[in-house]
Design an enzyme around this catalytic site. Structure first.
Site, short mmCIF file in Angstrom:
data_model
loop_
_atom_site.label_atom_id
_atom_site.label_comp_id
_atom_site.label_asym_id
_atom_site.label_seq_id
_atom_site.Cartn_x
_atom_site.Cartn_y
_atom_site.Cartn_z
N ASP A 1 42.64 83.10 57.85
CA ASP A 1 44.06 83.27 57.62
C ASP A 1 44.67 83.93 58.85
OD1 ASP A 1 43.36 85.92 57.44
OD2 ASP A 1 43.80 86.12 55.31
N ASP A 31 41.56 78.86 48.08
CA ASP A 31 40.65 79.99 48.28
C ASP A 31 41.08 81.08 47.34
OD1 ASP A 31 43.10 80.80 50.02
OD2 ASP A 31 41.91 82.62 49.83
N CYS A 60 24.16 75.65 32.82
CA CYS A 60 24.38 75.98 34.23
C CYS A 60 23.03 76.10 34.95
CB CYS A 60 25.16 77.28 34.35
SG CYS A 60 25.44 77.82 36.05
N CYS A 86 22.58 77.67 37.95
CA CYS A 86 22.57 78.74 38.95
C CYS A 86 21.43 79.72 38.64
CB CYS A 86 23.91 79.47 38.99
SG CYS A 86 24.04 80.81 37.78
N CYS A 106 21.81 81.93 35.49
CA CYS A 106 21.65 81.26 34.19
C CYS A 106 20.24 80.73 33.98
CB CYS A 106 22.68 80.15 34.05
SG CYS A 106 24.37 80.77 33.92
N HIS A 133 26.74 83.11 40.14
CA HIS A 133 27.14 82.24 39.04
C HIS A 133 28.59 81.78 39.19
CE1 HIS A 133 27.94 80.53 35.14
NE2 HIS A 133 29.06 81.22 35.18
#
Lengths: 376, 376
Positions: B93, B267, B305, B307, B310, B336
């Site tokens: 930015d 974002d 999930c 990830c 999980c 996650h």
């Protein structure tokens, strides 16, 4: 020893020993360093990352886990291995040491100890029987007998009294542990820095009979010289065919000195705690990443180290993220420190097996004497 | 657009767009969510873990990095990619937004803004020219024009004045950016919730010409309804053949609504910040792991999930480590959440490409309406 837990001494070099502890959850190459996963996590690390550093076994703390989340809860959730997602062996301490160092308002009797939780002030009790129960609920592979560990310095009468209480508790621990195939029980030698008390303690433990033997009551403020003096005789009092575990040790040079004197296992919070406070351990000693000298340094912490912190980042980055309070500082430095500790152990195992421990030790001390690389 | 940076629109479904941004450091599948690596790290994550969630690009903050460790220092250390060990594209930015929201004692003039650092109180200045210089020193792949972003609500006169200043700064940013093959410059549309000001801003930006166009000045307190109303027209004012980036958005349903309205990039700190405060985002909405209902729950956060949080851990564990203040709580929940966000984006990309975005969106809202799984 049960068939599913055994220790094989593979090589000796002087008093130093290399061996393998076989457990139902995997082998532990000794001398072994056990990272500390106090409350169900090695702080700042995922368990697969701890494994990647070369750790074969973790330590869990009975005291912390009984208070939060509670042993019965961990058992309902399938045991500590499943809870914390670590399928290798776990050793749990008995809780005795940390009741003494962390809890408030203790009352010690022959039966055990009552105390208040440092988390919420709630009242709890620990005894040999309850400690065995908790460690069984957690599903620990290596269970420690419940003992009392007096702070040093302590007078001889206090040490003797405490040690004898611990030996009576050791017998009760053995009795309460019972027969649990696939799980080992270790006794803990006490006696402070008094050689005859250490001998008396070792005899008591041998008479009871354990799967392994720990040396307790050291690394409690006596200093390295006094500790090494004690380690000059204490390991030799314990059975040669069982693993010997020095509790709560230590700095890299403490560890090397202990292995040299016949110790097989150690644990310490130092590598992880140091990592969270910006301290790194390398072959060349301790490096303080907080120091401004690193702010512009593009070099890795240790150019020969293969850990993620050294492969991917500059000292300048580690300095920046530590100063900025970023989690990745503790994550990377803990990983590095645990990696270094495991490399240290692997180096000693290879040196012992190769019959060149003395030369290895000379090199170890020489690299540290050089100190950290010069600032740019 | 330079040859080494280009956007290909691959499919549309209603106003929703699927495409690819090609950069010298890799492709970015759009709609894309960019995790925020404020000070050279996505908090609580190693960069390889961020990559593993499916992220193609990170965002870095000019304001934070200019103050600490300093843009010139990052340049001397080889640029931001090397510094933070991320070899994919980075968008930075311009610093404008955060000067307004974080720094003390600001003074705004036509030339730029002078301010005091929130870190140490030191005096700094930012201008279109200095922002372009800093972003070049960092080595950013996608550079944002320097703008002023007023908080909402703001009166129309203030919004118009601010937007016109930002457009003059956009022209100066373009001029100062110059010709940097392999690096892109995005302009930022302003104008608050005033449609004619948004149109005036878009015209000004198109006249200058940018590699991509951001929609700024939203997600600053106006609420989702007002934001969507603005997004009903704002993206359509920007060139169809360039990526459109909605800055600082948002919650999952904000993101879906934005993509539906033709946004390509977003974002937000939300997935990482939520992770550190015990909040998880799942297909079924938000889950507060602090809540005691999870203390004995052996089920994963989301059984579908993939990830690490999980796959490896129960809700009871996540609750325990959060309550115990353990770093792994923030590490696992951030992982996650970022994983969920990236799956959300991948789901939308597939739905747009398959021409079934409306059905996908119905399903998205239906799963959220169901809410979290019932307590045991």
């Amino acid at each position: 020893m049960s068939a599913s837990f055994n220790y094989s001494l593979m090589a000796t070099d002087g008093l130093a020993r290399a061996g393998v502890i076989r457990t139902t959850r995997g082998d532990i190459a000794t001398p072994a360093f056990m990272p500390v996963g106090t409350a169900g996590t090695v702080k700042g690390m995922l368990p697969e990352s701890v494994r990647a550093t070369g750790a074969d076994i973790l330590l869990g703390n009975t005291y912390h886990l009984m208070l939060r989340p509670g042993a019965e809860r961990v058992a309902r959730l399938g045991g500590l291995h499943r809870f914390m997602n670590w399928d290798g062996p776990i050793l749990t301490d008995s809780g005795g040491f940390q009741v003494m160092s962390l809890s408030g308002l203790r009352k010690l009797t022959e039966a055990g100890v009552t105390f208040r939780s440092h988390v919420d002030g709630s009242r709890h009790e620990l005894s040999p029987e309850r400690s065995m129960e908790i460690q069984a609920l957690l599903g620990s592979d290596i269970v420690m007998a419940f003992d009392e560990c007096p702070a040093l310095p302590a007078d001889r009468a206090r040490l003797a009294e405490s040690m004898r209480l611990s030996m009576r508790w050791a017998a009760r621990s053995r009795e309460a542990f019972g027969d649990r195939p696939g799980h080992a029980l270790f006794g803990i030698q006490q006696g402070g820095l008094e050689r005859d008390l250490r001998e008396e303690s070792a005899e008591a433990l041998r008479a009871i009979g354990f799967d392994g033997y720990a040396i307790g009551g050291l690394a409690v403020g006596e200093g390295q010289e006094a500790m090494f003096e004690c380690l000059d005789y204490a390991p030799g009092m314990l059975p040669e065919d069982r693993p010997r575990y020095l509790m709560g040790v230590g700095k890299p040079d403490d560890i090397v000195g202990a292995v040299k004197r016949g110790v097989d296992m150690m644990d310490c919070v130092l590598p992880s705690r140091s990592g969270r406070t910006g301290q790194a351990w390398t072959r060349r000693g301790q490096v303080n990443l907080k120091n401004a000298r690193h702010a512009d340094d593009p070099r890795p912490l240790d150019e020969d180290c293969t850990c993620p912190a050294c492969r991917g980042y500059s000292r300048a980055y580690l300095h920046h993220v530590y100063r900025s309070g970023e989690m990745i500082a503790g994550m990377l430095l803990t990983w590095h420190n645990l990696h270094y500790y495991q490399e240290l152990m692997a180096g000693m195992r290879a040196a012992i097996t190769g019959g060149r421990f003395a030369a290895w030790e000379t090199e170890f001390h020489a690299a540290r004497a050089e100190g950290d690389i010069a600032p740019l």
